[in-house]
Design a protein around this motif. Structure first.
Motif, PDB file in Angstrom:
ATOM      1  N   ARG A 126       4.573   0.963   1.476  1.00 17.84           N
ATOM      2  CA  ARG A 126       4.376   2.112   2.055  1.00 17.84           C
ATOM      3  C   ARG A 126       4.467   2.214   3.613  1.00 17.84           C
ATOM      4  NH1 ARG A 126      -1.445   4.257   0.339  1.00 17.84           N
ATOM      5  NH2 ARG A 126      -0.188   4.345  -1.765  1.00 17.84           N
ATOM      6  N   LEU A 130       4.791   8.248   7.627  1.00 18.03           N
ATOM      7  CA  LEU A 130       4.123   9.439   6.475  1.00 18.03           C
ATOM      8  C   LEU A 130       4.331   8.880   5.138  1.00 18.03           C
ATOM      9  CD1 LEU A 130       5.711  12.528   8.077  1.00 18.03           C
ATOM     10  CD2 LEU A 130       3.370  11.949   7.866  1.00 18.03           C
ATOM     11  N   GLY A 131       4.396   7.443   4.789  1.00 18.64           N
ATOM     12  CA  GLY A 131       4.185   7.045   3.252  1.00 18.64           C
ATOM     13  C   GLY A 131       5.477   7.015   2.421  1.00 18.64           C
ATOM     14  N   ASP A 198      -4.781   5.884   5.361  1.00 20.66           N
ATOM     15  CA  ASP A 198      -3.469   6.587   4.974  1.00 20.66           C
ATOM     16  C   ASP A 198      -2.339   6.187   6.283  1.00 20.66           C
ATOM     17  OD1 ASP A 198      -4.176   7.726   2.558  1.00 20.66           O
ATOM     18  OD2 ASP A 198      -4.977   9.161   3.491  1.00 20.66           O
ATOM     19  N   PRO A 199      -1.411   6.564   5.746  1.00 20.58           N
ATOM     20  CA  PRO A 199      -0.075   6.490   6.862  1.00 20.58           C
ATOM     21  C   PRO A 199      -0.528   7.476   7.934  1.00 20.58           C
ATOM     22  CG  PRO A 199       0.687   6.403   4.546  1.00 20.58           C
ATOM     23  CD  PRO A 199      -0.605   6.737   4.370  1.00 20.58           C
ATOM     24  N   ALA A 200       0.208   7.233   9.170  1.00 20.64           N
ATOM     25  CA  ALA A 200       0.150   7.906  10.244  1.00 20.64           C
ATOM     26  C   ALA A 200      -1.288   7.915  10.831  1.00 20.64           C
ATOM     27  CB  ALA A 200       0.407   9.605   9.822  1.00 20.64           C
ATOM     28  N   GLN A 201      -2.015   7.139  10.394  1.00 20.87           N
ATOM     29  CA  GLN A 201      -3.406   6.784  11.150  1.00 20.87           C
ATOM     30  C   GLN A 201      -3.537   5.439  12.067  1.00 20.87           C
ATOM     31  OE1 GLN A 201      -6.542   7.610   7.994  1.00 20.87           O
ATOM     32  NE2 GLN A 201      -5.634   9.330   7.508  1.00 20.87           N
ATOM     33  N   PHE A 211     -10.001   8.195  12.545  1.00 18.96           N
ATOM     34  CA  PHE A 211      -9.471   8.194  11.331  1.00 18.96           C
ATOM     35  C   PHE A 211     -10.656   7.178  10.684  1.00 18.96           C
ATOM     36  CE2 PHE A 211      -5.565   8.653  13.819  1.00 18.96           C
ATOM     37  CZ  PHE A 211      -5.385   9.945  13.537  1.00 18.96           C
ATOM     38  N   SER A 213     -12.885   5.099   7.971  1.00 22.43           N
ATOM     39  CA  SER A 213     -12.681   4.784   6.583  1.00 22.43           C
ATOM     40  C   SER A 213     -13.445   5.475   5.593  1.00 22.43           C
ATOM     41  CB  SER A 213     -12.924   3.211   6.555  1.00 22.43           C
ATOM     42  OG  SER A 213     -14.157   3.123   6.344  1.00 22.43           O
ATOM     43  N   ARG A 214     -12.875   5.733   4.306  1.00 21.25           N
ATOM     44  CA  ARG A 214     -13.353   6.546   3.430  1.00 21.25           C
ATOM     45  C   ARG A 214     -14.006   5.882   2.540  1.00 21.25           C
ATOM     46  NH1 ARG A 214      -7.888   7.675   1.808  1.00 21.25           N
ATOM     47  NH2 ARG A 214      -7.564   5.582   2.560  1.00 21.25           N
TER      48      ARG A 214
END
Lengths: 223, 262
Positions: A126, A130-131, A198-201, A211, A213-214
């Motif tokens: 990835r 942007l993935g 996620d990408p871009a972070q 950004f 973590s979730r």
């Protein structure tokens, strides 16, 4: 109708309201209005809260931790990557699969602290712009993204283009004589482990706070 | 002849029509239509509203640029109609979505045509809504007292963009999958809220079975209703305010009117 406009006593009896009784401060009309509004609020809440919970539920549900055998230890080399396809999301068919590049840990180039999870290095495809899916080009020993020209070196660190951090990795372990691939984790530019982002972070400097973590996906505690 | 209850008092007899002469078919037909409309109007008083909506004064200088809003709405209506028919065949599950699109395109009578209308109609709607926005901006039609309508219009632009994003995923082919992965990652790159927003859109940290059905529900249940309601509000305000003259039209001052108003 008695004139009640000038009398500001809190007691309805003092204000000559018909039907008032001793000690009453809330008029029955106000009480009725309030009760109707409260009933309305409860009714709306009974519909809205489950709906909101239903929509937001997946934000708090942790992705199932999966370990998948990808081959015998002698299949992997410390100097070249081979690709494997693994399932990261169960029940989503082809969509739940992803390609991973694998090699044996090479102490000459891999300087991050050694533990049970990095005897084999597993690089995610990835792109961290942007993935889009990156591919490994053996001739240049680089990972290249087709979308916007992101380039990563042999370790997955950014060499050029828009990506903000090195390629994600997967935990690996050896179990019952087989190399197993586990959950994803992200790394900063020093290849320090972070919960997957996620990408871009960006994960350098303030990035890890900008950004966060979730709850849906975390790194393995203590790693 | 269909005889509906007539308006009390009834329409006055047509002059010059002898009562003895049998009515022609044409007369009977128009009589029936008038009678039906009269019945409806008496019970809804809709003729006043219809006149208010349809027969408006438009300023001097009104030109073809003023059709862009209606064109956008027509593009939306076309999307609604073709979308309903696509939904009859489409299956929003990760294992069958692509196969159902293949079925629509290859097997269903006119399926590829309707799919094509929906796909190109989406592009058309995005182009038209931006042209309409540009017209409003360059003609200064967003100014007092029309600011609220501009705000509603901007929300409609955003909803249209979300419509385009969510619809793009549905064919579930390589292009739509990766384009939507990129789109969601763009959302997720917003600081603080971004990571949670990404999880919300994907219904989890990875694209999965729920992602597709979630996008489908947003695309065909949530947004069409919102857009329809906001178009109604948008139109109401357009009719209420009237349209603006182009900026190159000079105001004409009617001296008689000015005297009578003074």
């Amino acid at each position: 109708m008695p004139d009640t406009s000038k009398n500001t006593s809190p007691y309805t009896a003092d204000r000559n309201i018909p039907g008032a009784f001793e000690g009453e401060t809330v008029t029955r009309r106000r009480f009725m209005t309030g009760a109707a509004h409260a009933t309305n609020g409860i009714a709306v809440g009974m519909i809205a809260l489950p709906a909101i919970g239903f929509a937001l539920g997946p934000n708090f549900k942790k992705l199932e931790e999966r370990w998948e055998a990808v081959g015998r230890p002698d299949e992997f080399s410390p100097t070249e990557y081979i690709s494997r396809t693994i399932t990261v999301v169960a029940g989503a068919g082809e969509t739940g699969k992803t390609t991973v590049y694998l090699r044996e840990r090479n102490p000459d180039i891999d300087h991050e602290p050694e533990d049970e999870y990095n005897q084999y290095i597993a690089i995610s495809t990835r792109c961290m712009h942007l993935g889009c899916p990156v591919r490994y080009v053996p001739a240049s020993q680089r990972f290249i993204c087709p979308c916007h020209g992101g380039v990563y070196d042999f370790l997955g660190e950014v060499q050029g283009g828009p990506p903000v951090r090195p390629l994600d990795r997967f935990y690996t372990r050896v179990k019952d004589g087989l190399v197993e691939l586990g959950p994803r984790f992200s790394v900063n530019s020093e290849l320090k482990r972070f919960s997957p982002r996620d990408p871009a972070q960006d994960l350098d400097a303030l990035g890890q706070y900008l950004f966060p973590s979730r709850p849906t996906i975390r790194k393995i505690p203590g790693t | 002849m269909l005889k509906l209850p007539s308006v009390p008092g009834g329409a006055p007899p047509r002059p010059g029509t002898p009562a003895a002469e049998p009515a022609s078919l044409k007369d009977n037909a128009s009589e029936a239509a008038i009678s039906a409309l009269g019945w409806l109007d008496e019970r809804t008083a809709i003729s006043g509203t219809a006149r208010w909506v349809m027969f408006r004064k438009v300023p001097k200088g009104t030109n073809w640029f003023y059709t862009l809003g209606t064109s956008t709405m027509m593009a939306f209506l076309s999307q609604v109609v073709t979308g309903v028919f696509l939904a009859m065949y489409y299956d929003p599950s990760p294992n069958n979505a692509y196969e159902s699109m293949r079925h629509i395109n290859n097997d269903v009578f006119l399926g590829q045509f309707v799919h094509g209308m929906h796909r190109w109609g989406a592009t058309t709607m995005v182009v038209l809504i931006f042209l309409h926005m540009g017209r409003t901006f360059f003609f200064g039609a967003y100014k007092y007292p029309r600011e609220l309508n501009w705000v509603i219009g901007v929300i409609l632009v955003l909803l249209t963009m979300i419509m385009a994003l969510t619809g793009y995923l549905l064919p579930w082919d390589q292009r739509s999958y990766w384009a939507t992965a990129v789109g969601v990652n763009v959302f997720a790159s917003a600081p603080i809220a971004g990571p949670y927003l990404g999880d919300f859109l994907r219904a989890g940290p990875e694209f999965g079975a729920t992602t597709l059905s979630r996008f489908y529900a947003i695309h065909m249940l949530l947004l069409p209703g919102l857009i329809g309601g906001l178009i109604a509000a948008h139109l109401y305000l357009v009719i209420k305010h009237g349209t603006t003259a182009p900026p190159w039209i000079e105001a004409e001052i009617d001296e008689d009117l000015r005297k009578s108003e003074a």
